[in-house]
Design a protein around this motif. Sequence first.
Motif, mmCIF file in Angstrom:
data_model
loop_
_atom_site.group_PDB
_atom_site.id
_atom_site.type_symbol
_atom_site.label_atom_id
_atom_site.label_comp_id
_atom_site.label_asym_id
_atom_site.label_seq_id
_atom_site.Cartn_x
_atom_site.Cartn_y
_atom_site.Cartn_z
ATOM 1 N N ASP A 144 0.750 -1.370 0.125
ATOM 2 C CA ASP A 144 0.158 -0.169 0.080
ATOM 3 C C ASP A 144 0.947 1.356 -0.043
ATOM 4 O O ASP A 144 0.504 2.344 0.416
ATOM 5 C CB ASP A 144 -1.129 0.012 1.360
ATOM 6 C CG ASP A 144 -2.049 -1.055 1.212
ATOM 7 O OD1 ASP A 144 -2.577 -1.204 0.007
ATOM 8 O OD2 ASP A 144 -2.283 -1.623 2.160
ATOM 9 N N ARG A 194 -1.756 -5.969 -18.432
ATOM 10 C CA ARG A 194 -3.379 -5.334 -18.217
ATOM 11 C C ARG A 194 -4.475 -6.300 -19.070
ATOM 12 O O ARG A 194 -4.331 -6.052 -20.129
ATOM 13 C CB ARG A 194 -3.497 -4.049 -18.065
ATOM 14 C CG ARG A 194 -4.948 -3.685 -17.559
ATOM 15 C CD ARG A 194 -4.977 -1.974 -17.492
ATOM 16 N NE ARG A 194 -6.304 -1.503 -17.196
ATOM 17 C CZ ARG A 194 -7.343 -1.322 -17.944
ATOM 18 N NH1 ARG A 194 -7.346 -1.630 -19.194
ATOM 19 N NH2 ARG A 194 -8.585 -0.712 -17.241
ATOM 20 N N GLU A 225 -0.463 0.977 -11.031
ATOM 21 C CA GLU A 225 -1.808 1.015 -10.531
ATOM 22 C C GLU A 225 -1.730 1.062 -9.096
ATOM 23 O O GLU A 225 -0.879 0.342 -8.621
ATOM 24 C CB GLU A 225 -2.520 -0.222 -10.945
ATOM 25 C CG GLU A 225 -2.893 -0.084 -12.508
ATOM 26 C CD GLU A 225 -4.034 -1.203 -13.043
ATOM 27 O OE1 GLU A 225 -4.532 -1.747 -12.339
ATOM 28 O OE2 GLU A 225 -4.356 -1.245 -13.978
ATOM 29 N N LYS A 252 -4.468 1.817 -5.604
ATOM 30 C CA LYS A 252 -5.714 2.287 -4.906
ATOM 31 C C LYS A 252 -6.751 2.601 -6.214
ATOM 32 O O LYS A 252 -7.406 3.499 -5.884
ATOM 33 C CB LYS A 252 -5.601 3.336 -4.056
ATOM 34 C CG LYS A 252 -4.531 3.098 -2.852
ATOM 35 C CD LYS A 252 -4.690 4.506 -1.887
ATOM 36 C CE LYS A 252 -3.684 3.905 -0.561
ATOM 37 N NZ LYS A 252 -3.852 4.899 0.439
ATOM 38 N N GLY A 253 -6.709 1.706 -7.047
ATOM 39 C CA GLY A 253 -7.886 1.767 -8.071
ATOM 40 C C GLY A 253 -7.780 2.672 -9.275
ATOM 41 O O GLY A 253 -8.737 2.857 -9.941
ATOM 42 N N LYS A 254 -6.385 3.335 -9.375
ATOM 43 C CA LYS A 254 -6.273 4.310 -10.237
ATOM 44 C C LYS A 254 -4.864 4.189 -11.044
ATOM 45 O O LYS A 254 -4.049 3.518 -10.435
ATOM 46 C CB LYS A 254 -6.160 5.674 -9.927
ATOM 47 C CG LYS A 254 -7.614 6.463 -9.272
ATOM 48 C CD LYS A 254 -7.362 7.642 -8.801
ATOM 49 C CE LYS A 254 -8.806 8.346 -8.389
ATOM 50 N NZ LYS A 254 -8.698 9.686 -8.099
ATOM 51 N N SER A 255 -4.796 4.359 -12.292
ATOM 52 C CA SER A 255 -3.703 4.174 -13.068
ATOM 53 C C SER A 255 -2.789 5.757 -13.130
ATOM 54 O O SER A 255 -3.520 6.626 -13.209
ATOM 55 C CB SER A 255 -3.956 3.825 -14.457
ATOM 56 O OG SER A 255 -4.249 2.465 -14.449
#
Length: 459
Positions: A49, A210, A261, A263-266
Motif C-alpha cells: 500500500d 493488463r 496502478e 488504489k484503483g487508479k492508474s
Amino acid sequence: MRSNQIYVALTFLVILMTYASTVAQETVPQRPIIQTKYTADPAPLVYNDTVFLYTSHDEDDAMGFKMKDWLLYSSTDMVNWTDHGVVASLDSFDWVPYENGAWAVQCIERNGKFYLYCPMPGGVGIGVLVADSPYGPFKDPLGKPLIKNSNHDIDPTILIDDDGQAYMYWGNPMVYYVKLNEDMISYSGEIMQEATTPQNYQEGPWVWKRNAKYYLAYASTCCPEGIGYAMSDSPNGPWEYKGMIVDASEKSRGNHPGIIEFKGKSYVFGHTYDLLKQRTPKFYERRAVDMDVMEYNADGTIKSLAYFSVEGPEQVGTLNPFRRVEAETMAWSEGLKTRFETEWEGDFDWDRGEKIADHLFVSDIHNWDYLKVAGVDFAEGAQSVEVSVSPIYGGTIEIHADTIDGPLVSTVEVTNIRQEGLWSTLTTPVNKTITGVHDLFFVFKGEKDLFYFDWWKFN
C-alpha cells in the motif's frame, strides 16, 4: 480624458496582478512532484500500500549528464512524498570504471527480495543489486554485469508474467529482451532483439500487463520526446504502436515513463525540465519527475494527455499528524533542500566515538521559504506541536492552515542555543482549535541560514 483612461487601466492592472498573486499563493502547483533535488527516470514500485519511487539524480551543478547515485521517495497518497535519500550509487558496484553514469533503473519485488537493475552506459553493462527491503541496503550479488551485450545496454525494465516467467527489456535505439530465471540475477536462453522496433521508439522502455494485454511505453519521437506506447498479445511481441500517453511538446526535451496502478487508479510518471525553467532560462541537464492520472479506453488503449496537469492527481488518503512525520515529507516546497548526515559523539575526524543517529533532514532554510503538506487529518483537534530542529542562527516556524497565509495554527521560536546536543525537540501550544482535514504550510522566517528541520508531530 486620456490621462483618466490611463489611470483606470493602471488601476485595473494592479487589481488584476494582486488577484493573480493571491491565486498563485492559494493554488500551489503540484508539478514537478520533487522540488528539493533534480530527479529523472522515474521507476515507481507498488508494495504494501505504498508507492516507492526510485529515480536517477541530476546534480545541482550539472551542465550535461552528471549522475552519480539513485534516490528513493515514497508516498501513500500520491500527493505527499517522503525523501529517503540515496538508495544506491555507482560505488555499489566494484566493477564500474567511472563516477558519472548512474542512469535509469527499475526495482522489482519477488519472494520478499527487492532487485534493483542498474545500467552502466558506454557498453559496461547492466548490473543488479539485491535487498531485503525496498529501502535497502542494496548489495551486488554477482560482482559483475548481469547483461553485457552491446553499447545499447541502458534503461532496463522488468515484467513478471502471470505464469511466473520474468523478462527484462532494455535498449536504445533498439529493443532487446531476455528471460530471467526465478532467482532474478541470472537469465536463460539467448538475448533477443525485437525484429521490428516499435514505431517512434527512442529509449526508456517500461513494460506491464493488463487484462491479458502487454503494454510497452517508451520515450517516443524526437525531438522533443513525449511518452508513446505499443501493445501486444505476447511478451515477445510483435508490438503495435497505439499512440501517445503524453504528447511530445517543447515543454520537454526528453522522457522516461513509469506506469503503475495504485488504489484503483492508474498513473503515468515521466520527467521534464519544469523545475529548471522555474529557476533559469538557460538549458542544463537538470530534470524533474512529473506524474499524473492515466486513463484507459474501453478497448484497452490509453487516453492521451497533452501534458502533465498543473494541479496533479487527487490525494488518495490523508496524513496522520499524531505520529512522527519526517520534515522531508512534502506536497510542495519553495527554496528548500534535503541533506543526509551521521551524528557522532565527537566532532573530530580522528575520534568521533559512537554513532548517535543518521539524519535526513530539510536544509537550506531561509526567510520565507516554506513547505506544504496536504490533507492532514486532525480529527477532533490537537493541543500542541513538537518539532525537531538544529539551530544555526535561529528563526521562526509559522504553521498555517489551508494557505500560506491562512489561519495561524502555531508559532515555534527556534533560538540559536543548542540545549541538548545537535538536535533539540521544541513543543509549542496550538493557537486555536483545528479539526478535520487541512493542508498545512510550514513557513520559515528569520535572517541568514535559520536552522535544520528533522521532523514534526502534533499531540
